[in-house]
Design an enzyme around this catalytic site. Structure first.
Site, PDB file in Angstrom:
ATOM      1  N   CYS A   1      -8.267   5.574  10.685  1.00 19.08           N
ATOM      2  CA  CYS A   1      -9.397   3.977  10.471  1.00 19.08           C
ATOM      3  C   CYS A   1      -7.254   2.728  10.637  1.00 19.08           C
ATOM      4  O   CYS A   1      -7.472   2.833   9.717  1.00 19.08           O
ATOM      5  CB  CYS A   1      -8.481   4.417   8.481  1.00 19.08           C
ATOM      6  SG  CYS A   1     -10.091   5.425   8.400  1.00 19.08           S
TER       7      CYS A   1
ATOM      8  N   ASP B   1       0.981  -1.013  -0.293  1.00 17.33           N
ATOM      9  CA  ASP B   1       0.176  -0.004  -0.002  1.00 17.33           C
ATOM     10  C   ASP B   1       1.165   1.142   0.221  1.00 17.33           C
ATOM     11  O   ASP B   1       1.584   1.733   1.264  1.00 17.33           O
ATOM     12  CB  ASP B   1      -0.809  -0.259   1.117  1.00 17.33           C
ATOM     13  CG  ASP B   1      -1.474   1.481   1.863  1.00 17.33           C
ATOM     14  OD1 ASP B   1      -1.731   2.411   0.321  1.00 17.33           O
ATOM     15  OD2 ASP B   1      -2.978   1.276   1.826  1.00 17.33           O
TER      16      ASP B   1
HETATM   17  N1  PLP Z   1      -4.092   3.178   2.961  1.00 23.49           N
HETATM   18  C1  PLP Z   1      -2.995   4.050   3.987  1.00 23.49           C
HETATM   19  C2  PLP Z   1      -1.893   4.214   4.202  1.00 23.49           C
HETATM   20  C3  PLP Z   1      -3.961   5.241   3.583  1.00 23.49           C
HETATM   21  O1  PLP Z   1      -3.729   6.476   4.659  1.00 23.49           O
HETATM   22  C4  PLP Z   1      -5.191   5.776   2.960  1.00 23.49           C
HETATM   23  C5  PLP Z   1      -5.973   7.173   3.336  1.00 23.49           C
HETATM   24  O2  PLP Z   1      -5.523   7.852   3.882  1.00 23.49           O
HETATM   25  C6  PLP Z   1      -5.809   4.711   2.187  1.00 23.49           C
HETATM   26  C7  PLP Z   1      -5.411   3.273   2.253  1.00 23.49           C
HETATM   27  C8  PLP Z   1      -6.328   5.058   1.513  1.00 23.49           C
HETATM   28  O3  PLP Z   1      -6.739   5.598   0.709  1.00 23.49           O
HETATM   29  P1  PLP Z   1      -8.358   6.249  -0.555  1.00 23.49           P
HETATM   30  O4  PLP Z   1      -9.837   6.473   0.595  1.00 23.49           O
HETATM   31  O5  PLP Z   1      -7.808   7.633  -0.858  1.00 23.49           O
HETATM   32  O6  PLP Z   1      -8.257   4.915  -1.507  1.00 23.49           O
END
Ligand code: PLP
Length: 414
Positions: A372, A208
């Site tokens: 999150c 990610d």
């Molecule tokens: N992964 C990480 C590490 C993030 O910080 C975020 C968003 O805060 C996401 C995934 C999700 O990204 P998106 O909401 O743009 O799909």
């Protein structure tokens, strides 16, 4: 002076800030200090104008029209794919699937790659520091297939315990999924080593990259992973844009996830055949104007250069960390050796949300909450943290204003 210090000294942050209209505004009568960049970045005028220009001059649907505007819209959309391929050094533009962001990219891998392969007893290995976007899709496909999701531990500094991660790479692991950079701790994970260990055991690795691409040059081929997910809005681009890079062999083998227009070769009720990757994963009308903006965002990064960005951001991170450490009762969560400019912290006796609300009245935008990342909050035994996340357009003076505001609101609450 070493090269890094020279770059930071030469960095003309005021010239850069002039490109970001929103940074000029006030909030509650105070000059804005925007320290919520890990949540979403601000946009330079070139990105805003690219979106505006698209709708004013080129708007049409992609791939469906032979007329001039349709060709222009298609060219804008496809050139974002070229730009992304260069930006993360994909071997081929056809290995880049355009998506709405990391969440869609990861779900695509979960449903199209993982689910058909998983069986009861299989394991998906992730880490305690992941964003929910790199946990919940795995739990959903695990629930459908009888697989389980395991999380590798971290230490109190917020670093992945690599030996433990490696121990957990047992033969029942069918996929490993790690953040390149943690959105809460700023920790940079040793992705190359992780990829090497996964490869030795034949375990595909998804990374990610949401929080890495805004701060460092990424070379997906050198990293050695199988999948790399990114989101456009954290890297100066519009919301609703992103990408999944995947090794060709995986994209070839994966069935489509969404069905609809644009992803087919031939449709009939006796059977439908699909377009080649990446198009077979891009059903429906995409965010064309957004991708025009994302191309401008990547051009903007290019015009400044990651060496200069990193030198400046490292300086900001050190200064902000030093200033925060001087505040009595303040605890920084996440002190990895290799860190991007993200600082989570707590202040004894004050709720993170109360602090963030009062900071907002001082014009300072920081995020409070679980970010999150519930499992990470559980690991630290806290419901929430405050998070100041910086970008290359931030300044030392803004850090001073943030610290002054923090001292003021702390006094109000204690
Ligand atoms: N992964 C990480 C590490 C993030 O910080 C975020 C968003 O805060 C996401 C995934 C999700 O990204 P998106 O909401 O743009 O799909």
């Amino acid at each position: 002076m070493n090269a890094q210090a020279q770059l930071a000294t030469a960095f003309d942050v005021e010239r850069i800030r002039a490109d970001f209209p929103l940074l000029k505004r006030t909030v509650h009568g105070k000059p804005l200090v925007y320290f919520d960049n890990a949540n979403t970045s601000q946009k330079p005028v070139s990105v805003i104008e690219a979106v505006d220009r698209h709708y004013r001059e080129h708007n049409a649907n992609v791939a469906r029209a032979v007329h001039q505007l349709g060709e222009e819209a298609t060219a804008a959309y496809e050139s974002a794919r070229d730009g992304l391929a260069r930006f993360i050094n994909a071997g081929s533009r056809n290995d880049i699937v355009l998506t709405s962001g990391t969440t869609q990219s990861i779900n695509l891998v979960a449903y199209s790659f993982a689910l058909p392969r998983l069986k009861p007893g299989d394991v998906i290995l992730t880490t305690v520091m992941e964003h929910h976007a790199n946990i919940v899709p795995w739990q959903l496909v695990a629930a459908r297939s009888g697989a389980t999701v395991k999380a590798a531990p971290i230490d109190q500094h917020g670093e992945l315990i690599l030996e433990e991660f490696i121990k957990l790479l047992t033969p029942d692991v069918k996929l490993a999924c790690v953040a390149h950079v943690s959105n809460v701790l700023g920790t940079v994970n040793p992705v190359r080593e992780i990829a090497r260990e996964c490869k030795k055991r034949g375990i595909p690795l998804l990374v990610d990259g949401s929080q890495a691409v805004p701060h460092r040059p990424v070379d997906v081929q050198a990293l050695g992973c199988d999948f790399y997910a990114i989101t456009g809005h954290k890297m100066l681009g519009p919301t609703g844009t992103g990408a999944l890079w995947a090794k060709r062999e995986h994209l070839q083998a994966m069935p489509p996830f969404f069905g609809g227009g644009e992803m087919i070769r031939e449709v009939s009720f006796s059977g439908t055949t699909f377009a080649e990757p990446p198009h077979k994963f891009e059903a429906g009308t995409p965010n064309i104007a957004g991708f025009a903006g994302l191309s401008a965002a990547m051009d903007y990064y290019q015009s400044i250069g990651f060496d200069a960005i990193r030198a400046w951001e490292d300086r900001l991170l050190s200064y902000a960390t030093e200033r925060l450490r001087d505040i009595p009762g303040l605890r920084i969560i996440g002190e990895a050796k290799d860190k991007e400019p993200v600082i989570s912290f707590l202040i004894d006796g004050a709720q993170a949300t109360d602090l963030a609300t009062l900071l907002d009245l001082e014009g300072v935008a920081v995020r409070s909450g679980h970010h999150c990342a519930h499992p990470l909050m559980q690991f630290y035994g806290v419901p929430a943290t405050l998070r100041a996340s910086l970008a290359f357009y931030n300044t030392r003076e803004e850090i001073d204003a943030f610290i002054t505001a923090l001292l003021k609101v702390r006094k109000l609450l204690l």
